[in-house]
Scaffold this active site. Sequence first.
Site: not given
Lengths: 107, 389
Positions: A43-45
């Site tokens: 998942k971002c970041p």
Amino acid sequence: MWRRRSSGGGSAAETHEAPEAAETRQTRTEPPSDLMIDALGRKCPIPIIMLAEQINVVPLGGVVAVLADDPAAFTDIPAWCRLKSHAHVASYDLPQGGWSIHVRRNY
Amino acid sequence: MPLRAAPVSVLTVAYLDAASTEPLHPAAREALMTALDAGWADPARLYGTARRAQMLLDQARAEVAEIIGARADEVSFTSSGTQAVHLGVLGTLRGRRRAGRRLVVSAVEHSSVLNAAAVHEHDDGEVETVGVDRAGRVDAAAFAEAVSGPGTALACLQTANHEVGTLQPVEEAAAACLAAGVPLLVDAAQSAGRLPIPGGWSVLTASAHKWGGPAGVGVLAVRKGTRWRSPYPEDERERRRVPGFENVPAIVAAAAALRARTAEEAAEGPRLSALVDRIRHEVPRLVPDVEVIGDPVARLPHIVTFSCLYVEGEALLTELDKAGFAISSGSSCTASTLRPSHVLEAMGVLTHGNVRVSLPRGVSEGDVDRFLAVLPDIVRRIRATLGVH
């Protein structure tokens, strides 16, 4: 809800060219890169942190391909390039969903 | 289980989420208490208490109409801003079915507009989405071109964006719509009570709890001569536009809040705007790798949004909550939606690590000072947990 077209819809692979990049390619097949970062499932970041850590591994002008399937990465990696003055070359749809996002090291 | 004290007393929490909802205005509270006693009866009936309720409702309608630049008989009250948008979009499309089935919207409209557009699309209607620039502003020329397309039944544009505060070119859009003979729905949810309502709309929507009125009151104004047909079963209420028994006390309170908020804005607007300028200027100075987004000048007075690189947005909001700040984010990457904010995506800006600070009426300068004091260390600590130094 308005959304950009996401990948994995069963259609032919799409190429999302970077509008700012001078040397965008019209090919649908992904060109080779100097380094591939596998951030699939992250998942971002996290994909961006992985990119920031490894961009200097490739030589100047070299290309890093980030494989990511978090929808935020599709917007955020080009935005990171803009903020950090690197170049987003293009993003290529992956057959299994997600993208290979190509970034050129500028400095 | 033993009771545990909250780490930060409720009294010291700084509320910086006015874009989600503005705290009830004192004028609304007072009007609400009075109207609960005087305006509870059915305004559609003929006896004294009913006529009293009808009178209060008419008065509220006249006040709201004057402030938004409408005739009283053009204004209906709905049960929310979202319902006003749904009725405005679907009712106008229905009324203009003969003109065509094409709907034009901007890419950064509120979800209520885009969800109504999705209903239209499922119903075999056509939806054209007009993009925005990096600041979140709709391309006025592209919007004009889109509305001039054949068979356009309706165009929708917000006055200002709810996530980044950027003002939209409503007057240009209205001129293009007028030239093309297409009605324009203007969603004024974020700006009503704070900025004058731009002219040129055919349908106008707003939401009372955003300006300090109570929840449960929306405004739907339909200009005389605009074809509109309810997408709901027939109902006599609110000029046959909105179904159900009117909440007269809440409507009275909403009108009182709008009047008070509009009168205060000459002083409060510039004060909030100066605090926003300060945040816009200070955050990138105090925190490395931050992008402040939205237009720095053509913006709402009370909203500022920024994104922090290498920070997970939810963690940031949770830490700010622990430090005594009620703040939200446009983006909820990892939360319920599993998708980044459609607004930030359309702008092409960072969607992670996003914080939207929106200042309520009366916010103290001290709250902003304290926010700027705690933010750098919170961001640094979250980055450190991800190995970013």
